[in-house]
Design an enzyme around this catalytic site. Structure first.
Site, PDB file in Angstrom:
ATOM      1  N   PRO A  89     -28.805  -2.908   7.565  1.00 24.53           N
ATOM      2  CA  PRO A  89     -28.185  -3.710   6.508  1.00 24.53           C
ATOM      3  C   PRO A  89     -29.033  -4.892   6.066  1.00 24.53           C
ATOM      4  CG  PRO A  89     -27.069  -4.050   8.606  1.00 24.53           C
ATOM      5  CD  PRO A  89     -28.004  -2.904   8.802  1.00 24.53           C
ATOM      6  N   GLU A 116     -24.873  -3.297  17.962  1.00 23.92           N
ATOM      7  CA  GLU A 116     -25.005  -4.546  17.231  1.00 23.92           C
ATOM      8  C   GLU A 116     -26.303  -4.635  16.439  1.00 23.92           C
ATOM      9  OE1 GLU A 116     -23.842  -8.186  15.753  1.00 23.92           O
ATOM     10  OE2 GLU A 116     -22.701  -6.698  16.902  1.00 23.92           O
ATOM     11  N   ARG A 154     -34.460  15.824  -3.614  1.00 21.33           N
ATOM     12  CA  ARG A 154     -34.232  16.413  -4.937  1.00 21.33           C
ATOM     13  C   ARG A 154     -35.364  16.100  -5.914  1.00 21.33           C
ATOM     14  NH1 ARG A 154     -31.846  13.725  -8.863  1.00 21.33           N
ATOM     15  NH2 ARG A 154     -30.370  15.402  -9.317  1.00 21.33           N
ATOM     16  N   ASP A 169     -32.211  11.834 -14.950  1.00 16.70           N
ATOM     17  CA  ASP A 169     -31.086  11.265 -14.219  1.00 16.70           C
ATOM     18  C   ASP A 169     -30.937   9.776 -14.500  1.00 16.70           C
ATOM     19  OD1 ASP A 169     -30.232  13.537 -12.971  1.00 16.70           O
ATOM     20  OD2 ASP A 169     -31.409  13.216 -11.154  1.00 16.70           O
TER      21      ASP A 169
END
Length: 245
Positions: A89, A116, A154, A169
Site C-alpha cells: 500500500p 503487518e 493482455r 482501451d
C-alpha cells in the site's frame, strides 16, 4: 514472459490464471505463470515466515530470509535480472503507463505479503518496484498481483484477438474510452447515434474522439492535465466548458 508469484496462498491464483484471456495467453505461448509458496524457504522447523517487530508494536512482520531465498531460487538459472515487484500500500500507484512498461519485461516476480508488513531490508536490497493498486487496505498482496498481471498480460503481442483492443482501451490513449453500441439499432425507443450507422468512417472517428474527450472531461478531468491536446480537442473542450457554464 515469465511471471513468478511468491505467496502463502498459491491456490488463490488457480481460478484467475486458468480462465479467459490469462489462460489463452498461456496456450498461445505468450506467458508462463508459476506460483510458489515461500513458506518452503522458511528455514526453520515450524516453517514460520513472520515474527514480532523489533521495538514492539501491533501485528507480525514478514522475515527477510524466506523472501530472499525464494527470489534467489527463482533467479539462480537466469542470465538476466528480473523486475521484483513488492505489492504494497506504500508503493507507486499502478496505472496503464506502468502496465505498458512492465509488459516490455521478460521476467516479473511478484511478492505478496500478509501480516503487518515486510522487513525493511526486503524493500532496500531486493525489490525493484513497489506497487499499490489503490488507497485501500487488502488482507494481502494476492489480489493486487492478480490485477497487475491481468493488465500486463493482455498487452503482450497476440494475446488479444484484436490487436487494436489494447491500444484503444481507456487510459491507453490518455483518455477514457468512447461509448459503444451494437445491434439492435433501436431497442425500446433507445436509439444508436445516427453517425455510427452512416458508414462515414471519418465522421465516426471524430464522433468517437469527441465522446472520449467529453467522457474524460466529465468523469476524470485530472487526466487532461497530463495531455497534449490538438487544436480540435482544445476547441471541443471550450465547447464543453461553455455548455456547463
Amino acid at each position: 514472459m515469465k511471471i513468478d508469484i511468491l505467496s502463502l496462498f498459491p491456490s488463490m491464483f488457480e481460478g484467475v490464471f486458468g480462465e479467459s484471456i490469462l489462460k489463452k495467453a498461456v496456450e498461445k505461448g505468450a506467458v508462463e505463470y508459476n506460483v510458489t509458496d515461500f513458506r518452503q524457504f522458511a528455514g526453520n522447523k515450524h516453517n514460520s515466515v513472520d515474527d514480532y517487530p523489533y521495538g514492539g508494536g501491533a501485528g507480525m512482520v514478514l522475515k527477510p530470509e524466506p523472501i530472499f531465498q525464494a527470489v534467489r531460487h527463482l533467479t539462480e538459472k537466469t542470465s538476466y535480472a528480473p523486475r521484483v515487484i513488492l505489492m504494497c500500500p506504500q508503493g507507486e500507484r499502478f496505472n496503464q503507463k506502468k502496465a505498458e512498461e512492465l509488459a516490455g519485461e521478460d521476467h516479473l516476480i511478484f511478492i505478496c505479503g500478509h501480516y503487518e508488513g515486510y522487513d525493511e531490508r526486503i524493500r532496500e536490497h531486493l525489490v525493484t518496484d513497489e506497487i499499490s493498486i489503490g488507497d485501500f487496505v487488502l488482507t494481502g498482496g494476492e489480489l493486487g498481483a492478480m490485477v497487475v498481471t491481468d493488465s500486463v498480460v493482455r498487452l503482450l503481442p497476440e494475446v488479444l484477438g484484436n490487436e487494436e483492443s489494447a491500444v484503444k482501451d481507456s487510459f491507453s490513449s490518455g483518455l477514457l474510452e468512447h461509448p459503444h453500441y451494437t445491434r439492435p439499432a433501436d431497442y425500446e425507443g433507445m436509439k444508436v447515434p445516427e453517425v455510427l450507422l452512416s458508414g462515414n468512417h471519418a465522421k465516426i472517428d471524430d464522433w468517437r474522439m469527441k465522446e472520449s474527450l467529453y467522457r474524460t472531461f466529465t468523469r476524470r478531468p485530472d487526466l487532461l492535465e497530463q495531455m497534449e491536446l490538438s487544436d480540435q480537442q482544445i476547441n471541443w473542450l471550450e465547447e464543453f466548458k461553455n455548455n456547463v457554464e
